[in-house]
Design an enzyme around this catalytic site. Structure first.
Site, mmCIF file in Angstrom:
data_model
loop_
_atom_site.group_PDB
_atom_site.id
_atom_site.type_symbol
_atom_site.label_atom_id
_atom_site.label_comp_id
_atom_site.label_asym_id
_atom_site.label_seq_id
_atom_site.Cartn_x
_atom_site.Cartn_y
_atom_site.Cartn_z
ATOM 1 N N ASP A 38 -9.992 -3.934 -9.610
ATOM 2 C CA ASP A 38 -9.456 -4.672 -10.757
ATOM 3 C C ASP A 38 -10.284 -5.951 -10.909
ATOM 4 O O ASP A 38 -11.311 -6.143 -10.217
ATOM 5 C CB ASP A 38 -7.941 -4.906 -10.624
ATOM 6 C CG ASP A 38 -7.568 -5.922 -9.539
ATOM 7 O OD1 ASP A 38 -8.476 -6.415 -8.831
ATOM 8 O OD2 ASP A 38 -6.371 -6.227 -9.404
ATOM 9 N N CYS A 40 -8.907 -4.995 -4.771
ATOM 10 C CA CYS A 40 -8.124 -5.846 -5.674
ATOM 11 C C CYS A 40 -7.979 -7.192 -4.980
ATOM 12 O O CYS A 40 -8.790 -7.516 -4.104
ATOM 13 C CB CYS A 40 -6.797 -5.185 -6.043
ATOM 14 S SG CYS A 40 -5.670 -4.846 -4.678
ATOM 15 N N THR A 67 -5.572 -8.296 -2.933
ATOM 16 C CA THR A 67 -5.097 -8.129 -1.555
ATOM 17 C C THR A 67 -5.459 -6.774 -0.938
ATOM 18 O O THR A 67 -5.310 -6.600 0.272
ATOM 19 C CB THR A 67 -3.559 -8.218 -1.519
ATOM 20 O OG1 THR A 67 -3.036 -7.184 -2.379
ATOM 21 C CG2 THR A 67 -3.071 -9.577 -2.000
ATOM 22 N N HIS A 121 -7.991 8.287 13.914
ATOM 23 C CA HIS A 121 -6.610 8.762 14.054
ATOM 24 C C HIS A 121 -6.006 9.283 12.757
ATOM 25 O O HIS A 121 -5.206 10.221 12.788
ATOM 26 C CB HIS A 121 -5.716 7.634 14.586
ATOM 27 C CG HIS A 121 -5.985 7.278 16.015
ATOM 28 N ND1 HIS A 121 -5.128 6.522 16.777
ATOM 29 C CD2 HIS A 121 -7.038 7.566 16.827
ATOM 30 C CE1 HIS A 121 -5.627 6.368 18.002
ATOM 31 N NE2 HIS A 121 -6.804 6.975 18.048
ATOM 32 N N HIS A 176 -4.483 14.253 16.770
ATOM 33 C CA HIS A 176 -4.423 13.553 15.483
ATOM 34 C C HIS A 176 -4.426 14.541 14.315
ATOM 35 O O HIS A 176 -3.880 14.264 13.257
ATOM 36 C CB HIS A 176 -5.577 12.562 15.370
ATOM 37 C CG HIS A 176 -5.571 11.567 16.494
ATOM 38 N ND1 HIS A 176 -4.549 10.658 16.655
ATOM 39 C CD2 HIS A 176 -6.423 11.391 17.539
ATOM 40 C CE1 HIS A 176 -4.777 9.939 17.744
ATOM 41 N NE2 HIS A 176 -5.907 10.372 18.297
HETATM 42 C C1 RB5 Z 1 -4.002 -9.387 -9.468
HETATM 43 O O1 RB5 Z 1 -3.679 -10.714 -9.709
HETATM 44 C C2 RB5 Z 1 -3.423 -8.943 -8.125
HETATM 45 O O2 RB5 Z 1 -2.041 -8.825 -8.207
HETATM 46 C C3 RB5 Z 1 -4.058 -7.652 -7.678
HETATM 47 O O3 RB5 Z 1 -5.430 -7.810 -7.614
HETATM 48 C C4 RB5 Z 1 -3.655 -7.130 -6.319
HETATM 49 O O4 RB5 Z 1 -3.779 -8.105 -5.327
HETATM 50 C C5 RB5 Z 1 -2.391 -6.411 -6.243
HETATM 51 O O5 RB5 Z 1 -2.025 -5.831 -5.206
#
Ligand code: RB5
Length: 148
Positions: free
Chosen positions: A8, A65, A67, A98, A133
């Site tokens: 993203d 993204c 996180t 695993h 596994h």
């Molecule tokens: C975008 O702001 C953020 O929410 C997205 O990149 C991500 O971290 C969501 O899990």
């Protein structure tokens, strides 16, 4: 070996660096975007990459993204995908040995490009260990066919 990449807007800058890194390492990369910092919705890109992995168009998937978490949740909705969010080399190795993880997700807001490259290289270079596994991965697949 072929890999699908997607991100993203938050993951886009890291994707650009990792795509170049993969190509330099001889991987054939299919880049599903996004290609700018314009705000987009991560499930749309997770679906494209996860579908390419599940359909066998590529061997592995990379999703980025902010996180790594939203991408991971979304990619795991596609049957046949075992996505993991990983930011360290030990987890990267174990996710292959695993869990036979076929998609890796990372958070561009949580990891430097240097660490991301190290994590990605470890994950790409590690084989599934099989044995006990294999039985556990088969149980994940059974769960998937019961629940989805
Ligand atoms: C975008 O702001 C953020 O929410 C997205 O990149 C991500 O971290 C969501 O899990």
């Amino acid at each position: 070996m072929r890999i699908a990449a997607g991100a993203d807007h938050a993951g886009w800058p890291l994707k650009e660096g990792l795509v170049r890194f993969l190509m330099d390492r001889g991987w054939d990369v299919e880049d599903f975007g996004t290609f700018s910092d314009e705000s987009v919705d991560y499930p749309d890109y997770a679906q494209k990459v996860a579908r390419a992995v599940a359909d066998g168009q590529v061997d592995r998937g990379l999703l980025l993204c902010g996180t790594g978490l939203g991408m991971c949740i979304s990619a795991n909705k596609v049957t046949g995908v075992r996505a993991v969010t990983v930011h360290d080399v030990i987890s990267a190795r174990l996710a292959r040995q695993h869990n036979d993880a076929n998609v890796i997700t990372m958070g561009a807001r949580l990891v430097t490009e240097e660490v991301a490259k190290e994590v990605l290289a470890t994950w790409l270079d590690t084989e599934f260990a099989g044995g006990r596994h294999q039985r556990r991965v088969e149980k994940i697949q059974a769960l998937e066919s019961q629940e989805f």
